[in-house]
Design a protein around this motif. Structure first.
Motif, mmCIF file in Angstrom:
data_model
loop_
_atom_site.group_PDB
_atom_site.id
_atom_site.type_symbol
_atom_site.label_atom_id
_atom_site.label_comp_id
_atom_site.label_asym_id
_atom_site.label_seq_id
_atom_site.Cartn_x
_atom_site.Cartn_y
_atom_site.Cartn_z
ATOM 1 N N TYR A 108 58.944 87.487 17.633
ATOM 2 C CA TYR A 108 59.472 87.292 18.977
ATOM 3 C C TYR A 108 60.469 86.143 18.937
ATOM 4 O O TYR A 108 60.556 85.409 17.954
ATOM 5 C CB TYR A 108 58.353 87.031 20.002
ATOM 6 N N ILE A 109 61.235 85.997 20.016
ATOM 7 C CA ILE A 109 62.220 84.931 20.110
ATOM 8 C C ILE A 109 61.687 83.857 21.032
ATOM 9 O O ILE A 109 61.232 84.141 22.140
ATOM 10 C CB ILE A 109 63.565 85.467 20.641
ATOM 11 N N SER A 110 61.766 82.619 20.559
ATOM 12 C CA SER A 110 61.438 81.465 21.384
ATOM 13 C C SER A 110 62.768 80.830 21.791
ATOM 14 O O SER A 110 63.469 80.277 20.954
ATOM 15 C CB SER A 110 60.592 80.478 20.583
ATOM 16 N N PRO A 111 63.149 80.937 23.070
ATOM 17 C CA PRO A 111 64.489 80.491 23.474
ATOM 18 C C PRO A 111 64.619 78.982 23.601
ATOM 19 O O PRO A 111 63.689 78.299 24.031
ATOM 20 C CB PRO A 111 64.670 81.158 24.831
ATOM 21 N N GLU A 112 65.757 78.473 23.189
ATOM 22 C CA GLU A 112 66.136 77.087 23.460
ATOM 23 C C GLU A 112 67.042 77.069 24.689
ATOM 24 O O GLU A 112 66.940 76.194 25.532
ATOM 25 C CB GLU A 112 66.879 76.493 22.268
ATOM 26 N N ILE A 113 67.948 78.050 24.752
ATOM 27 C CA ILE A 113 68.890 78.183 25.863
ATOM 28 C C ILE A 113 68.908 79.648 26.293
ATOM 29 O O ILE A 113 68.998 80.542 25.456
ATOM 30 C CB ILE A 113 70.318 77.776 25.444
ATOM 31 N N ILE A 114 68.824 79.884 27.585
ATOM 32 C CA ILE A 114 69.014 81.218 28.149
ATOM 33 C C ILE A 114 70.032 81.067 29.262
ATOM 34 O O ILE A 114 69.895 80.196 30.123
ATOM 35 C CB ILE A 114 67.718 81.806 28.736
ATOM 36 N N LYS A 115 71.047 81.922 29.230
ATOM 37 C CA LYS A 115 72.100 81.831 30.226
ATOM 38 C C LYS A 115 72.493 83.237 30.669
ATOM 39 O O LYS A 115 72.835 84.072 29.829
ATOM 40 C CB LYS A 115 73.305 81.125 29.610
ATOM 41 N N PRO A 116 72.445 83.523 31.977
ATOM 42 C CA PRO A 116 72.921 84.819 32.444
ATOM 43 C C PRO A 116 74.439 84.915 32.244
ATOM 44 O O PRO A 116 75.154 83.937 32.469
ATOM 45 C CB PRO A 116 72.559 84.854 33.929
ATOM 46 N N ILE A 117 74.906 86.071 31.802
ATOM 47 C CA ILE A 117 76.331 86.259 31.547
ATOM 48 C C ILE A 117 76.787 87.584 32.128
ATOM 49 O O ILE A 117 75.975 88.430 32.498
ATOM 50 C CB ILE A 117 76.648 86.216 30.032
ATOM 51 N N ASP A 118 78.102 87.777 32.163
ATOM 52 C CA ASP A 118 78.692 89.026 32.617
ATOM 53 C C ASP A 118 78.448 90.099 31.561
ATOM 54 O O ASP A 118 78.489 89.824 30.359
ATOM 55 C CB ASP A 118 80.189 88.824 32.843
ATOM 56 N N ALA A 119 78.235 91.331 31.985
ATOM 57 C CA ALA A 119 77.938 92.432 31.063
ATOM 58 C C ALA A 119 79.093 92.729 30.105
ATOM 59 O O ALA A 119 78.883 93.310 29.049
ATOM 60 C CB ALA A 119 77.582 93.680 31.853
ATOM 61 N N GLU A 120 80.308 92.321 30.455
ATOM 62 C CA GLU A 120 81.465 92.557 29.585
ATOM 63 C C GLU A 120 81.316 91.838 28.241
ATOM 64 O O GLU A 120 81.900 92.256 27.245
ATOM 65 C CB GLU A 120 82.757 92.090 30.271
ATOM 66 N N TRP A 121 80.534 90.762 28.202
ATOM 67 C CA TRP A 121 80.336 90.041 26.950
ATOM 68 C C TRP A 121 79.588 90.880 25.929
ATOM 69 O O TRP A 121 79.711 90.667 24.719
ATOM 70 C CB TRP A 121 79.595 88.721 27.197
ATOM 71 N N LEU A 122 78.793 91.861 26.392
ATOM 72 C CA LEU A 122 78.102 92.763 25.469
ATOM 73 C C LEU A 122 79.105 93.559 24.641
ATOM 74 O O LEU A 122 78.907 93.771 23.450
ATOM 75 C CB LEU A 122 77.192 93.710 26.240
ATOM 76 N N LYS A 123 80.182 94.008 25.282
ATOM 77 C CA LYS A 123 81.221 94.750 24.569
ATOM 78 C C LYS A 123 81.862 93.871 23.498
ATOM 79 O O LYS A 123 82.067 94.306 22.363
ATOM 80 C CB LYS A 123 82.300 95.240 25.532
ATOM 81 N N LEU A 124 82.186 92.637 23.868
ATOM 82 C CA LEU A 124 82.820 91.726 22.921
ATOM 83 C C LEU A 124 81.899 91.451 21.734
ATOM 84 O O LEU A 124 82.345 91.491 20.585
ATOM 85 C CB LEU A 124 83.196 90.410 23.608
ATOM 86 N N ARG A 125 80.626 91.203 21.989
ATOM 87 C CA ARG A 125 79.699 90.913 20.891
ATOM 88 C C ARG A 125 79.563 92.125 19.973
ATOM 89 O O ARG A 125 79.489 91.992 18.758
ATOM 90 C CB ARG A 125 78.337 90.502 21.445
ATOM 91 N N SER A 126 79.558 93.310 20.567
ATOM 92 C CA SER A 126 79.474 94.528 19.764
ATOM 93 C C SER A 126 80.667 94.637 18.820
ATOM 94 O O SER A 126 80.513 94.947 17.637
ATOM 95 C CB SER A 126 79.413 95.744 20.685
ATOM 96 N N ILE A 127 81.854 94.342 19.328
ATOM 97 C CA ILE A 127 83.064 94.379 18.499
ATOM 98 C C ILE A 127 82.999 93.307 17.420
ATOM 99 O O ILE A 127 83.337 93.569 16.258
ATOM 100 C CB ILE A 127 84.322 94.205 19.383
ATOM 101 N N GLU A 128 82.560 92.108 17.781
ATOM 102 C CA GLU A 128 82.444 91.021 16.797
ATOM 103 C C GLU A 128 81.508 91.405 15.655
ATOM 104 O O GLU A 128 81.831 91.191 14.485
ATOM 105 C CB GLU A 128 81.890 89.753 17.457
#
Length: 189
Positions: A108-128
């Motif tokens: 599982y992931i233990s978060p240090e930082i969680i930040k809500p973001i715009d869904a468009e960032w999912l596309k960018l991360r996928s391309i990266e």
């Protein structure tokens, strides 16, 4: 007072949930940080992940999420109360900086930082991440990852053919033919 060896803070590596699930969790000695050893022998101490919240469950001060980035699902557990965590709902896109942990053989992931973001960032991360994989193609990949990449590419081509047929039939759903995330398609439907 004894001299304590200072451990530099590790960089949060951009990765996918699939890499986390396929990797091996290595537990070090007391003074050394634990890490995840991926199939390509990369040590990941901290992760940088963008995903969508699929479920949320609160038990006292502990909040459990199930998140998905398109490559797999994993649990995210926060052991402290936080306004940002309390404000997250199912379907939100989030950026997570954290560490991989295990409990009863489950990662599982233990978060240090969680930040809500715009869904468009999912596309960018996928391309990266696709670029990162293509840049590493010169280096030999483990057979399991090669098979997974080939499977995903064949599924994508099949989906593209099926999507083209659907787009021809019904332009009222997406008249501008723009790329939509799955959550956006569901919302429009």
């Amino acid at each position: 007072m004894e001299d304590l060896k200072k451990i530099p803070r590790q960089v949060a590596i951009k990765t996918t949930i699939q890499n986390l699930l396929l990797g091996e969790y290595i537990q070090e000695k007391e003074n050394e940080p634990n890490y995840l050893l991926t199939n390509d022998n990369q040590k990941i101490f901290r992760i940088n992940l963008i995903a969508i919240v699929l479920s949320k469950e609160k038990q006292g001060a502990i909040t459990n999420f199930v998140i998905d980035d398109g490559t797999g699902k994993i649990a995210l557990r926060s052991f402290e109360e936080n306004k940002i965590i309390d404000s997250l709902n199912i379907g939100n896109s989030i950026l997570i900086i954290g560490k991989i942990r295990t409990y009863n053989q489950e990662k599982y992931i233990s978060p240090e930082i969680i930040k809500p973001i715009d869904a468009e960032w999912l596309k960018l991360r996928s391309i990266e991440l696709k670029q990162l994989i293509s840049n590493q193609q010169n280096a030999p990949l483990p057979e399991e990852i090669k098979k997974t990449v080939e499977k995903v590419e064949s599924e994508e081509s099949t989906l593209e053919k099926n999507t083209e047929e659907i787009d021809i039939v019904d332009h009222s759903i997406n008249p501008s033919n723009e790329l939509l995330l799955p959550i956006e398609k569901i919302t429009k439907l």
